[in-house]
Design a protein around this motif. Structure first.
Motif, mmCIF file in Angstrom:
data_model
loop_
_atom_site.group_PDB
_atom_site.id
_atom_site.type_symbol
_atom_site.label_atom_id
_atom_site.label_comp_id
_atom_site.label_asym_id
_atom_site.label_seq_id
_atom_site.Cartn_x
_atom_site.Cartn_y
_atom_site.Cartn_z
ATOM 1 N N GLY A 172 -26.857 -62.215 -53.341
ATOM 2 C CA GLY A 172 -27.808 -62.807 -54.268
ATOM 3 C C GLY A 172 -27.660 -64.300 -54.447
ATOM 4 O O GLY A 172 -28.519 -64.949 -55.057
ATOM 5 N N VAL A 173 -26.589 -64.883 -53.907
ATOM 6 C CA VAL A 173 -26.424 -66.340 -54.001
ATOM 7 C C VAL A 173 -27.491 -67.058 -53.196
ATOM 8 O O VAL A 173 -27.972 -68.133 -53.577
ATOM 9 N N GLY A 174 -27.884 -66.448 -52.075
ATOM 10 C CA GLY A 174 -28.829 -67.126 -51.180
ATOM 11 C C GLY A 174 -28.081 -68.036 -50.225
ATOM 12 O O GLY A 174 -28.447 -69.187 -50.022
ATOM 13 N N LYS A 175 -27.020 -67.510 -49.632
ATOM 14 C CA LYS A 175 -26.149 -68.331 -48.797
ATOM 15 C C LYS A 175 -26.854 -68.857 -47.555
ATOM 16 O O LYS A 175 -26.516 -69.937 -47.061
ATOM 17 N N SER A 176 -27.826 -68.105 -47.024
ATOM 18 C CA SER A 176 -28.477 -68.570 -45.800
ATOM 19 C C SER A 176 -29.185 -69.907 -46.031
ATOM 20 O O SER A 176 -29.090 -70.818 -45.201
ATOM 21 N N LEU A 177 -29.876 -70.064 -47.162
ATOM 22 C CA LEU A 177 -30.491 -71.360 -47.460
ATOM 23 C C LEU A 177 -29.433 -72.413 -47.764
ATOM 24 O O LEU A 177 -29.612 -73.593 -47.440
ATOM 25 N N ALA A 178 -28.322 -71.991 -48.356
ATOM 26 C CA ALA A 178 -27.270 -72.939 -48.713
ATOM 27 C C ALA A 178 -26.632 -73.570 -47.488
ATOM 28 O O ALA A 178 -26.110 -74.688 -47.570
ATOM 29 N N TYR A 179 -26.650 -72.881 -46.336
ATOM 30 C CA TYR A 179 -26.142 -73.542 -45.127
ATOM 31 C C TYR A 179 -27.264 -74.021 -44.209
ATOM 32 O O TYR A 179 -27.096 -74.976 -43.454
ATOM 33 N N LEU A 180 -28.443 -73.363 -44.261
ATOM 34 C CA LEU A 180 -29.534 -73.799 -43.382
ATOM 35 C C LEU A 180 -30.081 -75.161 -43.781
ATOM 36 O O LEU A 180 -30.426 -75.982 -42.913
ATOM 37 N N ILE A 181 -30.180 -75.432 -45.059
ATOM 38 C CA ILE A 181 -30.711 -76.734 -45.485
ATOM 39 C C ILE A 181 -29.836 -77.872 -44.963
ATOM 40 O O ILE A 181 -30.344 -78.799 -44.310
ATOM 41 N N PRO A 182 -28.510 -77.856 -45.176
ATOM 42 C CA PRO A 182 -27.696 -78.925 -44.581
ATOM 43 C C PRO A 182 -27.760 -78.939 -43.049
ATOM 44 O O PRO A 182 -27.862 -80.011 -42.439
ATOM 45 N N ALA A 183 -27.710 -77.761 -42.430
ATOM 46 C CA ALA A 183 -27.698 -77.710 -40.960
ATOM 47 C C ALA A 183 -28.986 -78.263 -40.374
ATOM 48 O O ALA A 183 -28.974 -79.052 -39.415
ATOM 49 N N MET A 184 -30.134 -77.877 -40.942
ATOM 50 C CA MET A 184 -31.413 -78.299 -40.385
ATOM 51 C C MET A 184 -31.714 -79.758 -40.697
ATOM 52 O O MET A 184 -32.290 -80.469 -39.860
ATOM 53 N N PHE A 185 -31.336 -80.226 -41.859
ATOM 54 C CA PHE A 185 -31.507 -81.659 -42.140
ATOM 55 C C PHE A 185 -30.585 -82.487 -41.245
ATOM 56 O O PHE A 185 -30.940 -83.580 -40.801
ATOM 57 N N TRP A 186 -29.388 -81.941 -40.981
ATOM 58 C CA TRP A 186 -28.456 -82.674 -40.117
ATOM 59 C C TRP A 186 -29.047 -82.874 -38.716
ATOM 60 O O TRP A 186 -29.044 -83.985 -38.182
ATOM 61 N N VAL A 187 -29.564 -81.816 -38.111
ATOM 62 C CA VAL A 187 -30.080 -81.951 -36.745
ATOM 63 C C VAL A 187 -31.392 -82.711 -36.721
ATOM 64 O O VAL A 187 -31.766 -83.263 -35.681
ATOM 65 N N SER A 188 -32.103 -82.755 -37.846
ATOM 66 C CA SER A 188 -33.355 -83.513 -37.866
ATOM 67 C C SER A 188 -33.107 -85.016 -37.883
ATOM 68 O O SER A 188 -33.971 -85.792 -37.479
ATOM 69 N N GLN A 189 -31.912 -85.439 -38.338
ATOM 70 C CA GLN A 189 -31.634 -86.876 -38.417
ATOM 71 C C GLN A 189 -30.498 -87.321 -37.496
ATOM 72 O O GLN A 189 -30.159 -88.501 -37.459
ATOM 73 N N ASN A 190 -29.933 -86.372 -36.730
ATOM 74 C CA ASN A 190 -28.892 -86.704 -35.763
ATOM 75 C C ASN A 190 -29.154 -85.939 -34.472
ATOM 76 O O ASN A 190 -29.620 -84.808 -34.497
ATOM 77 N N ARG A 191 -28.835 -86.538 -33.350
ATOM 78 C CA ARG A 191 -29.097 -85.905 -32.053
ATOM 79 C C ARG A 191 -27.959 -84.936 -31.719
ATOM 80 O O ARG A 191 -27.166 -85.156 -30.814
ATOM 81 N N GLU A 192 -27.861 -83.881 -32.492
ATOM 82 C CA GLU A 192 -26.867 -82.848 -32.284
ATOM 83 C C GLU A 192 -27.518 -81.479 -32.437
ATOM 84 O O GLU A 192 -28.610 -81.358 -33.006
ATOM 85 N N ARG A 193 -26.814 -80.458 -31.942
ATOM 86 C CA ARG A 193 -27.248 -79.079 -32.132
ATOM 87 C C ARG A 193 -26.266 -78.362 -33.038
ATOM 88 O O ARG A 193 -25.082 -78.668 -33.053
ATOM 89 N N VAL A 194 -26.802 -77.372 -33.756
ATOM 90 C CA VAL A 194 -25.974 -76.498 -34.584
ATOM 91 C C VAL A 194 -26.242 -75.062 -34.159
ATOM 92 O O VAL A 194 -27.402 -74.658 -33.998
#
Length: 825
Positions: A172-194
């Motif tokens: 119920g915490v919603g952990k998938s959004l808690a890691y997807l938001i940082p991961a997806m913002f990271w790859v959107s502003q850096n040329r890396e893959r997650v």
């Protein structure tokens, strides 16, 4: 090119000294570049041939170069050189070849200059999930979850600071959004893959169909995300051609194979899941892509290869969704280095998220294990030569058509037949060792029995492999022209011989097992689709800690481990010790606990009958049957009954199914259908009951009225006689530890938490968790189980009182939105 154009004098002198110190042999060095793009620092990380170089991924970063010398002085890159350069080039690492004097060089691939990384704006990301944030504006029913926002901030910091973080996030915490938001913002502003790795298909589907599209709406620019499947999911056109030719040669008609052929003509993906029918496993294993059978650059069908097409699609993605098995398999292939690295499916990535991380040790143990059976030998040898119905085919015959004067080829049929016979003999001799058990460790068998029934047949098998490999070497030496490794047939032969040498290596490990104190040697029996009994010979690492460190913790900058169940008691020490993170001084992980926001205390009843016999006491099964039946009648079905053994499951199911069906309750049992279809029926038929074991203790997501009663029949201790478990317990005992407290108990506590977690999947869910193992009350260690569970309403009393309380609990929900709180319970 002269060396001075790319090396400083100091760097070239240092490399020259290293080569001389290795006797002029081949070395691999990592070179760091100065501002002018010249190599200014040298560090030798591997010695050996380019076809067997260890994986270089842990040592080289984007902007570095790998420097390799050719003792011959010829600086033309070989095919293995090209493969290494391609693997490194995907990660922005260059590849140079130099002569032994370090006077000249060839640039095979240029390094990609390092780029400055843009850190995440953590306050801005957290604001997305606040009451007036972007999510609330898009979704009117959105509810803020403080623990989710806190977890997001910690994960984002791990991305910014190149950290490892271990995060337990309750349901119920919603952990998938808690890691997807940082991961997806990271790859959107850096040329890396997650890479985001999960243990179950359900979670992968949730990520791709729901969570990732949600986050996409928040991003300043869209990123590509892809679900990556293992190569075994894809058809190999070359292997299909071989199967069709063999089918025609032997004058057989296989309608299913012909249907696959027709499908392949129009399929855009070649994925097994896209077939309108499900081909049997035996057929698919003959035509699917396999790393060990892939001809790579030499394949005539390379241009329309389904695996390469999937790779190209994956290369466009910045977020890779995979399962633990594929991720570990891919890393395992790349750890081999050199030409083996071409067998990987995933494009290079820099950061990893492990969701459902409680399964990581299990997956790692599986993929760092080695195994073989008689079918392994038969399959490899059959690539070289095979007969059916008086006709023959195989790579040996293809080579003979082109080089008919090679006399040595006449020996191959008899050598192949002899090898297969030795594999059959080994299987037949060793088959009796398992008895009624599915698996047995060599440590549990008598030395005299092993000598006659295992080691002598193994030596004969190893000798037959050596004879066949030597015969092929004689054939290649007999040829007046050099071996052409660019030729598909000759390369295919070399590939088969390499795999046979791998079998030989595994056999030698068994024969020299006393030298491998960190491994478990065991036998596993299984049955083919035709019902034939066979053995699998397995070598498993006792501990995956060092392997995890080498494969993940050293090369990847950020690693996120998350699950609802990672702690035992108040800390992560047990889980960390199992995956190599405890006392790992090189990278001390961050830790975070993010409790569930669900109202367990109001909507869940934990019930334990205090008068239940213990599992090893007389009357336990009868008590179990009666209590299971009574409880499921009270709950009107809607139940998941979890066991720790198939035997007890079958006996209880047999004795309660009629009583349940008379009440109109549909009864489902593991083994009656495939897992996916069973769960679909269970979720669809609201009042059904599912009897299951082992794998159903986790990964079952049945929200709402479908599941309101979870019955845990026994505490989920692993069978102590299972070879790997037994060996790990013995290792703890040998060093003076307490095997029960250090492994058996904490492992069972984590598994019980998984079983408990099947009940409440949504905030509005409700129900009962019934534990029918009175050891949780009568044994001193029972408190560890109870203390690990969320705070709920509880009834710890005799069976009659427990059943009455369960009935009143459900009745209260029928009358009110939630039951009244009973302070006495």
């Amino acid at each position: 090119m002269e060396i001075g154009e790319r090396f400083t004098d100091e760097a070239s002198a240092a490399l020259r000294e290293e080569i001389a110190g290795h006797g002029g042999g081949e070395v691999f060095a990592i070179g760091t570049l100065d501002g002018d793009g010249r190599v200014t620092g040298i560090r030798v990380v591997a010695r050996g041939t380019e076809s067997r170089v260890p994986a270089l991924r842990p040592f080289a970063e984007k902007g570095d170069v790998v420097v390799h010398n050719h003792p011959s002085g010829t600086l033309k890159p070989s095919l293995p050189d090209v493969n290494i350069a391609a693997e490194l080039g995907d990660r922005g690492v260059g590849f140079y070849i130099v002569d032994n004097r370090v006077k000249r060089l060839t640039v095979v691939a240029e390094p990609v200059p390092r780029e400055e990384l843009t850190p995440l704006d953590i306050p801005a990301l957290k604001a997305l999930l606040e009451p007036d944030g972007a999510f609330a504006k898009l979704y009117p029913d959105y509810e803020e979850r403080e623990t989710q926002i806190e977890m997001l901030g910690r994960v984002a910091a791990a991305f910014n600071d190149n950290k490892i973080i271990v995060a337990e996030a309750g349901t119920g915490v919603g952990k998938s959004l808690a890691y997807l938001i940082p991961a997806m913002f990271w790859v959107s502003q850096n040329r890396e893959r997650v890479a985001v790795s999960t243990a179950t298909i359900n979670l992968q589907e949730q990520l791709l169909e729901k969570d990732i599209p949600l986050v996409q709406k928040m991003l300043p620019r869209r990123i590509e995300a892809a679900l990556i499947k293992g190569r075994g999911n894809y058809l190999c056109r070359e292997r299909l051609r071989e199967a069709l030719e063999e089918n025609s040669l032997f004058e057989e008609r296989n309608d299913e194979l012909l249907a696959v052929k027709e499908w392949a003509l129009t399929s855009p993906t070649g994925a097994r899941t896209d077939l309108s029918f499900y081909p049997n496993d035996a057929l698919w294993s003959e035509v699917c892509s396999e790393a060990d059978a892939c001809l790579g650059l030499r394949c005539s069908r390379r241009e329309d290869c389904f695996v390469l097409r999937a790779r190209r699609d994956a290369a466009r993605a910045r977020l890779l969704v995979v399962n633990h098995h594929l991720l570990l398999s891919d890393v395992s292939v790349r750890r081999e280095g050199g030409e083996y690295a071409a067998g990987g499916v995933l494009p290079p990535f820099e950061r990893v998220v492990f969701d459902e991380a409680h399964n990581v040790e299990k997956s790692a143990t599986s993929f760092f294990s080695e195994s073989m059976s008689k079918f392994t030998v038969r399959k490899i040898a059959g690539r070289l030569y095979r007969e059916r119905r008086g006709r023959a085919t195989g790579l040996a015959l293809l080579l003979r058509r082109r080089l008919p004067d090679l006399a040595g080829l006449r020996r191959i049929p008899d050598l192949v037949k002899g090898l297969i016979e030795k594999a059959e003999t080994l299987n037949a001799c060793a088959l009796g060792f398992t008895g009624l058990e599915r698996s047995v460790g060599l440590a549990d068998l008598r030395a005299d029995d092993l000598k006659a029934g295992l080691f002598e047949p193994m030596r004969e098998l190893d000798g037959a492999i050596t004879d066949l490999v030597n015969a092929w070497e004689d054939i290649f030496n007999e040829s007046e022209r050099p071996v052409d490794e660019d030729d598909a047939t000759e390369y295919g032969i070399r590939l088969a011989l390499r795999r046979l040498l791998g079998v030989s290596s595994l056999v030698k490990q068994f024969l020299e097992r006393e030298r491998a104190g960190d491994k478990v040697f065991w036998l596993e029996s299984f049955h083919t689709s035709r019902g034939d009994a066979a053995l699998r010979f397995v070598v498993t690492p006792l501990d995956v800690a060092a392997l995890m460190r080498e494969a993940f913790y050293e090369p990847y900058r950020t690693i996120v481990f998350t699950s609802a169940t990672l702690r035992v008691g108040a800390g992560f020490d047990f889980w960390k010790s199992r995956v190599g993170l405890k006392d790992y001084e090189s990278r001390t992980p961050e830790e975070g606990v993010f409790p569930s926001p669900f109202p367990y205390a109001k909507r869940v009843l934990l019930a334990v009958p205090a008068d239940a016999p213990q599992p090893d006491e007389e009357g336990y099964q009868a008590y179990l049957q009666e209590t299971v039946l009574e409880t499921l009648l009270v709950s009107e079905g809607r139940g998941l009954v979890l066991f720790t053994s198939y035997d007890l499951l079958n006996r209880v199911h047999l004795n309660v199914k009629d009583g349940l069906r008379k009440a109109g309750i549909e009864v489902l049992k593991q083994g009656d259908d495939e897992r996916f279809r069973l769960l679909r029926r269970f979720n669809h038929e609201t009042t059904s009951v599912l009897f299951a074991t082992d794998s159903f203790w986790e990964g079952v997501d049945s929200p709402g009225e479908t599941l309101e009663a979870v019955i845990l029949c026994r505490l989920p201790f692993r069978v102590p006689t299972e070879p790997v478990t037994r060996a790990r317990l013995e290792r703890i005992r040998e060093r003076g530890g307490n095997p029960f407290m250090e492994l058996s108990l904490p492992d069972a506590v984590m598994r019980l938490r998984q079983g408990f977690g099947r009940l409440m999947r949504r905030k509005a869910d409700k129900g009962v968790v019934l534990i029918l193992d009175s050891r949780v009350l009568k044994k001193s260690y029972g408190r560890y189980f109870l203390e690990s569970l969320p705070e709920t309403a509880r009834i710890l009393n005799g069976r009659k009182a427990v059943i009455d309380r369960i009935e009143s609990f459900f009745e209260a929900f029928r009358v009110n939105a939630e039951p009244p709180v009973d302070p006495a319970q």
